[in-house]
Design an enzyme around this catalytic site. Structure first.
Site, PDB file in Angstrom:
ATOM      1  CB  ALA A 185      47.774  46.935   7.504  1.00 30.06           C
ATOM      2  CB  ALA A 186      53.286  45.423   5.625  1.00 31.65           C
ATOM      3  CG  ASP A 238      45.745  43.721   5.204  1.00 29.23           C
ATOM      4  OD1 ASP A 238      45.531  42.727   4.834  1.00 29.23           O
ATOM      5  OD2 ASP A 238      45.101  43.935   6.360  1.00 29.23           O
TER       6      ASP A 238
HETATM    7  O1  RIB Z   1      45.621  41.939   8.874  1.00 30.44           O
HETATM    8  C1  RIB Z   1      45.661  43.192   9.455  1.00 30.44           C
HETATM    9  C2  RIB Z   1      44.120  43.414  10.597  1.00 30.44           C
HETATM   10  O2  RIB Z   1      43.899  42.813  10.938  1.00 30.44           O
HETATM   11  C3  RIB Z   1      43.748  44.587  11.161  1.00 30.44           C
HETATM   12  O3  RIB Z   1      43.378  45.835  10.759  1.00 30.44           O
HETATM   13  C4  RIB Z   1      42.721  43.732  11.593  1.00 30.44           C
HETATM   14  O4  RIB Z   1      41.492  45.200  11.561  1.00 30.44           O
HETATM   15  C5  RIB Z   1      42.775  42.803  11.730  1.00 30.44           C
HETATM   16  O5  RIB Z   1      41.728  42.074  11.366  1.00 30.44           O
END
Ligand code: RIB
Length: 317
Positions: free
Chosen positions: A253-254, A256
């Site tokens: 999630a970095a 994200d």
């Molecule tokens: O970017 C990380 C995410 O990618 C995770 O939370 C996982 O669910 C995938 O979708």
């Protein structure tokens, strides 16, 4: 122009992440004893929506879950974050999306996602978001719902002169015309490889991959390069922004958090360079904690991190 009253609309995936910590990845045919198994809310869509909310953004999130226990878990988690869940649709025939995530001691992760209900976010859901999109300051998308829905959503936004940011994850050979007219396209190295066939392993290859994405009609490319920072590319030139020199715990999630921070700052009127600088700190802070949802930073965390003046990595690794 940006108005404080307009929301950023995020339309994307909802997963439940099952995270395995292991001393290393098993070889083919090998059984291995791992360290732990934990469950978190994840999915690139919900991670980015939660990030935006934690950064103080006015955010509307839409996605789709199954009618099952994981779906309830996801919706409860989104509510706990203060997100309005009225735009979360339910599919009675599919399971909620799941991601299996393997994390090694280096903090590197490997993810296999099973889309389930995410794959059922279709034209009906998209059409029902049309009025919400019309009233937004920016639309933020990822590639974890069907590509035809992404195309339709981004066309609605473009027809109304609303900026569109497409996070090009997860890695897939999507048709590049998907990015035509997007304000910002943001892949990481493996996503850039899947889209352009260019292995990004230095600045020159990163620029070549970015050029291909710009040729698809994207106005700006922000390539996330992990420990090597980020590359900003547009008509005028290329700028490399070095990464913070950190010891990652879990990079899940970095990207994200980076994309959400980029979206927020850009929607607030910052230049792409200013937005990337803020996003860089968001990504670094996320990599310092385990899991997706638990690691997404708050605005105050990023502001404190930036003022602490952390060193940057100078050489490409
Ligand atoms: O970017 C990380 C995410 O990618 C995770 O939370 C996982 O669910 C995938 O979708």
């Amino acid at each position: 122009m940006y108005s404080e009253r307009l929301s950023i609309v995020v339309i994307g995936s909802i997963n439940v992440d099952l995270v395995i910590e292991t001393p290393r990845v098993p070889l083919a045919g090998e059984s291995l004893i791992g360290y732990s198994l934990e469950q978190f809310l994840g999915g690139k869509g919900s991670n980015q929506a939660i990030s935006l909310k934690r950064l103080g953004g006015d955010v509307i999130f839409s996605g789709k879950t199954g009618n099952d226990a994981f779906g309830n878990y996801a919706v409860d988690n989104l509510r706990e974050e203060g997100l309005d869940t009225s735009y979360i649709f339910t599919d009675n025939k599919s399971a909620t999306g799941i991601a299996f995530i393997i994390v090694e001691p280096s903090g590197e992760n490997r993810i296999i996602a099973i889309p389930g209900a995410n794959g059922k976010y279709g034209i009906a859901e998209t059409n029902s978001m049309e009025a919400v999109i019309h009233g937004s300051s920016l639309v933020l998308l990822q590639l974890e719902i069907p590509l035809h829905s992404i195309k339709r959503i981004s066309n609605i936004a473009k027809e109304n002169n609303i900026p569109v940011l497409i996070d090009a994850g997860p890695a897939q050979a999507a048709p590049l015309e998907l990015f035509n007219g997007a304000t910002i396209v943001s892949p990481n190295e493996s996503e850039a490889l899947a889209l352009t066939n260019i292995m990004v392993n230095d600045i020159s290859s990163a620029k070549n991959a970015a050029r291909i994405l710009l040729n698809s009609g994207a106005r700006n490319v922000v390539m996330k390069l992990g420990a090597n920072g980020a590359l900003i590319a547009n008509d005028s030139d290329f700028r490399h922004v070095p990464a913070y020199d950190i010891e990652p715990v879990d990079t899940t999630a970095a990207g994200d958090a980076f994309t959400a921070a980029l979206a927020l700052k850009y929607a607030q009127g910052a230049s792409i360079d200013e937005a990337v600088s803020f996003a860089n700190a968001a990504g670094a802070l996320t990599a310092l904690k385990k899991g997706a949802r638990p690691s997404l930073p708050y605005k105050k965390d990023i502001e404190a991190f930036i003022t602490e003046d952390h060193p940057r990595r100078t050489a490409w690794i």
